[in-house]
Motif scaffolding. Sequence first.
Motif, PDB file in Angstrom:
ATOM      1  N   UNK A   1     -12.433 -20.154   2.378  1.00  0.00           N
ATOM      2  CA  UNK A   1     -11.459 -19.802   1.714  1.00  0.00           C
ATOM      3  C   UNK A   1     -10.256 -20.339   1.999  1.00  0.00           C
ATOM      4  N   UNK A   2      -9.197 -20.789   1.209  1.00  0.00           N
ATOM      5  CA  UNK A   2      -7.907 -21.541   1.381  1.00  0.00           C
ATOM      6  C   UNK A   2      -6.868 -20.444   1.245  1.00  0.00           C
ATOM      7  N   UNK A   3      -7.043 -19.142   1.390  1.00  0.00           N
ATOM      8  CA  UNK A   3      -6.068 -18.213   1.108  1.00  0.00           C
ATOM      9  C   UNK A   3      -6.070 -17.185   2.176  1.00  0.00           C
ATOM     10  N   UNK A   4      -5.150 -16.927   2.640  1.00  0.00           N
ATOM     11  CA  UNK A   4      -5.163 -15.810   3.967  1.00  0.00           C
ATOM     12  C   UNK A   4      -3.956 -14.626   3.483  1.00  0.00           C
ATOM     13  N   UNK A   5      -4.274 -13.661   3.442  1.00  0.00           N
ATOM     14  CA  UNK A   5      -3.371 -12.589   2.874  1.00  0.00           C
ATOM     15  C   UNK A   5      -2.670 -11.966   4.142  1.00  0.00           C
ATOM     16  N   UNK A   6      -1.148 -12.078   4.107  1.00  0.00           N
ATOM     17  CA  UNK A   6      -0.539 -11.306   5.337  1.00  0.00           C
ATOM     18  C   UNK A   6      -0.343 -10.069   4.670  1.00  0.00           C
ATOM     19  N   UNK A   7       0.150  -8.945   5.551  1.00  0.00           N
ATOM     20  CA  UNK A   7       0.275  -7.717   4.816  1.00  0.00           C
ATOM     21  C   UNK A   7       1.399  -7.661   3.461  1.00  0.00           C
ATOM     22  N   UNK A   8       0.416  -7.376   2.560  1.00  0.00           N
ATOM     23  CA  UNK A   8       0.986  -7.237   1.252  1.00  0.00           C
ATOM     24  C   UNK A   8       0.566  -5.981   0.681  1.00  0.00           C
ATOM     25  N   UNK A   9       0.975  -5.624  -0.655  1.00  0.00           N
ATOM     26  CA  UNK A   9       0.640  -4.343  -1.073  1.00  0.00           C
ATOM     27  C   UNK A   9       1.777  -3.710  -2.057  1.00  0.00           C
ATOM     28  N   UNK A  10       1.652  -2.296  -2.140  1.00  0.00           N
ATOM     29  CA  UNK A  10       2.723  -1.577  -2.992  1.00  0.00           C
ATOM     30  C   UNK A  10       2.693  -0.247  -2.714  1.00  0.00           C
ATOM     31  N   UNK A  11       3.976   0.139  -2.949  1.00  0.00           N
ATOM     32  CA  UNK A  11       4.315   1.551  -2.812  1.00  0.00           C
ATOM     33  C   UNK A  11       4.328   2.200  -4.183  1.00  0.00           C
ATOM     34  N   UNK A  12       3.759   3.299  -4.417  1.00  0.00           N
ATOM     35  CA  UNK A  12       3.428   4.146  -5.712  1.00  0.00           C
ATOM     36  C   UNK A  12       4.533   5.469  -5.324  1.00  0.00           C
ATOM     37  N   UNK A  13       5.394   5.496  -6.157  1.00  0.00           N
ATOM     38  CA  UNK A  13       6.246   6.841  -6.272  1.00  0.00           C
ATOM     39  C   UNK A  13       6.261   7.698  -7.532  1.00  0.00           C
ATOM     40  N   UNK A  14       5.705   8.994  -7.481  1.00  0.00           N
ATOM     41  CA  UNK A  14       5.621   9.853  -8.624  1.00  0.00           C
ATOM     42  C   UNK A  14       6.915   9.941  -9.274  1.00  0.00           C
ATOM     43  N   UNK A  15       6.877   9.832 -10.510  1.00  0.00           N
ATOM     44  CA  UNK A  15       8.179  10.070 -11.536  1.00  0.00           C
ATOM     45  C   UNK A  15       7.868  11.153 -12.384  1.00  0.00           C
ATOM     46  N   UNK A  16       8.886  11.727 -13.060  1.00  0.00           N
ATOM     47  CA  UNK A  16       8.662  12.488 -14.052  1.00  0.00           C
ATOM     48  C   UNK A  16       7.905  12.016 -15.422  1.00  0.00           C
TER      49      UNK A  16
END
Length: 507
Positions: free
Chosen positions: A178-193
């Motif tokens: 593999x020629x790709x290396x993932x450093x800490x990545x991702x997402x935050x999910x916040x509940x809305x109305x």
Amino acid sequence: MINSPYNPSGIKEMDKSIIIETAIAAMDELVELLRMKEPVWVTSPSDGRYMLHRDSYDKLFPKPNHFKSSSARMESSKDSGEVAAPAINLVEMLLDSNKWKDMFPTIVTKARTIDVLDTGSFGGSLHLMYEKMHILSPLVAPREFFFIRYCRQLNASTWVMVDVSYDFIKQIQDAAPTRSWKLPSGFMIEEMSNEKSNITWIEHIQVDDKTLTHRLYRDLVCGCQAYGARRWIATLQRMCERFTFSTGLTARPTHELEGVIDSSEGRRNLMKLSHRMIKNFCEVLGMSDRLDFPYLSELNNSGVRVSLRKSDGQGQPDGLIVSAATSLWLPFSIENLFKFFRDEKKRAQWDILSSGNPVNAIARISTGADPGNCISVIQPFVPKENILILQESSIDSLGATIVYAPIDLPAVSSVVNGEDTMKIPILPSGFIISSDGRFTSNKGSGASAATSSSTTSGSLLTVAFQILVCCSSRSKQLNMESVATVHTLISSTIQKIKVALECPDLE
């Protein structure tokens, strides 16, 4: 443990503890990055997206580079947006590798859960996963990751999911290292109305693929627009809209399908078949430079990528399938090209299935607020044949797709009557339209400032066709004839498109 051809024989307790430590450190870093602003995050001068300020980041989170070559580079981006889905539903879907692939059919071509670890007193859910990503064109290099996905609930309404690469199973790649290396990545999910969620997404990787990416797509890829946070957000928004959109069906009363697709079951079934069509089409775009038959490779230098494969029988017609794709630059906006390909009156100018005659959409299912986001059943003028065309068109802030496949009337009728869609063989062709990544001015700023197409010099169009060879023979003559046929088809279609757009001499 989830069944996978990539299941290791077992993870030692020592390795498990290191994996958990890596996941926790990655989670801590991602949570910090989500909270930080300037000077760690700065706006890109070209497109206004948020990107990491490298020196500021390195001071806070020092770590060695995974790739030592001078051609390796860092990509970073941050974006946010509102998604029409409850937070807990998103968390459940994004932890399931099959649903992860379904939610991002235009990005993720393969996804597998290798193992699920018990994190004990640390809490949260920790998965070892594999994914292969590929977008837009065979001219764009795919990316493979073996990574840890760790999900933690911060409070009653907020979840954070982090991905970080880990060398836990080097020997199972289906390609070169593999020629790709993932450093800490991702997402935050916040509940809305109103059963909606707010997503903040961060992508941060080191990659060494510049030499593998064609010059046509180099600005888009190296400018972090191809695999960046904005694309993940836009795709998730579009897919959630598609899955929840339940109104907008129109059926014309002049055909025997009248009233049939009015049923919600028939509508869902047709959408399911169309979704499989989209996934199949995007998987075709990942064709390898290493063709199945070496003596076909001379055609690979003509600007058209060609591959030949045997049908696996799962939802595909039996026999050998020839796939061909090419990409080109056109001096038009994404919106104008999308409008051109969706225009029923102009379809005869480029589509061989229309036999040079006008076509007629006999049923339509809306899949989004934009009228261009829909599934259509199209009737070409083909005397004495019950051949229809199933087509799905979709547009978002970064690009558009138009994917279609011939399908006979009895098959459509069976689908809308609730029969298993996997029994319907389908062989899609279509178009993918994207920005060319060459910005001429800077408009907008901030994480969610999607730059309009008017700031780019043009669009990149990928055209891909598939044809069935109705014979299982692998004779050289048959293969060459089939490849020549699809090569001629795609080349002539490109020329017809240029003529219709009044740029026939464009190279």
